[in-house]
Design a protein around this motif. Structure first.
Motif: not given
Length: 121
Positions: A36-38, A43-46, A51-52
């Motif tokens: 998922s986007l979340s 995982n990337y701390g953003i 991400v979207r």
């Protein structure tokens, strides 16, 4: 095309190398790994929105390229024809083995097989 995920996968297969490393990574995690986007954001701390945005920009870029080149569309149109040629080739080979055993006919079948394989690449 069949559905959005299939379409996006095809676009990535054709145009994925034109994306940035980050776009490729997020795109693969979202579409191939089904994260998922979340999950990706965590995982990337953003942010999820970050991400979207990366994925949407990648989709828009690849869609724009497809609109200009039409490579995926042409590939999808050619595929059933290549499959039909391969099926006919199989029947010709069977008939040749059962009825004729003609060496030249087998050589021509090999040429057709080679050329259809090249079209599939």
């Amino acid at each position: 095309m069949k559905n959005q995920t299939f379409r996006m996968t095809m676009l990535f297969d054709f145009y994925g190398e034109l994306l940035t490393d980050r776009q490729k990574e997020f795109y693969q995690l979202y579409y191939d790994e089904d994260l998922s986007l979340s999950e990706i954001a965590e995982n990337y701390g953003i942010s999820r929105q970050g991400v979207r945005d990366v994925i949407v920009r990648a989709e828009a870029y690849m869609t724009e390229i497809e609109d200009k080149t039409g490579l995926v569309k042409r590939f999808m149109q050619l595929t059933p024809h290549v499959d039909a040629i391969e099926a006919a080739l199989g029947e010709i080979r069977q008939m040749n083995h059962r009825l004729f055993e003609d060496k030249r006919l087998e050589e021509l079948c090999a040429v057709i097989e080679k050329e259809t394989a090249a079209l599939k690449e």
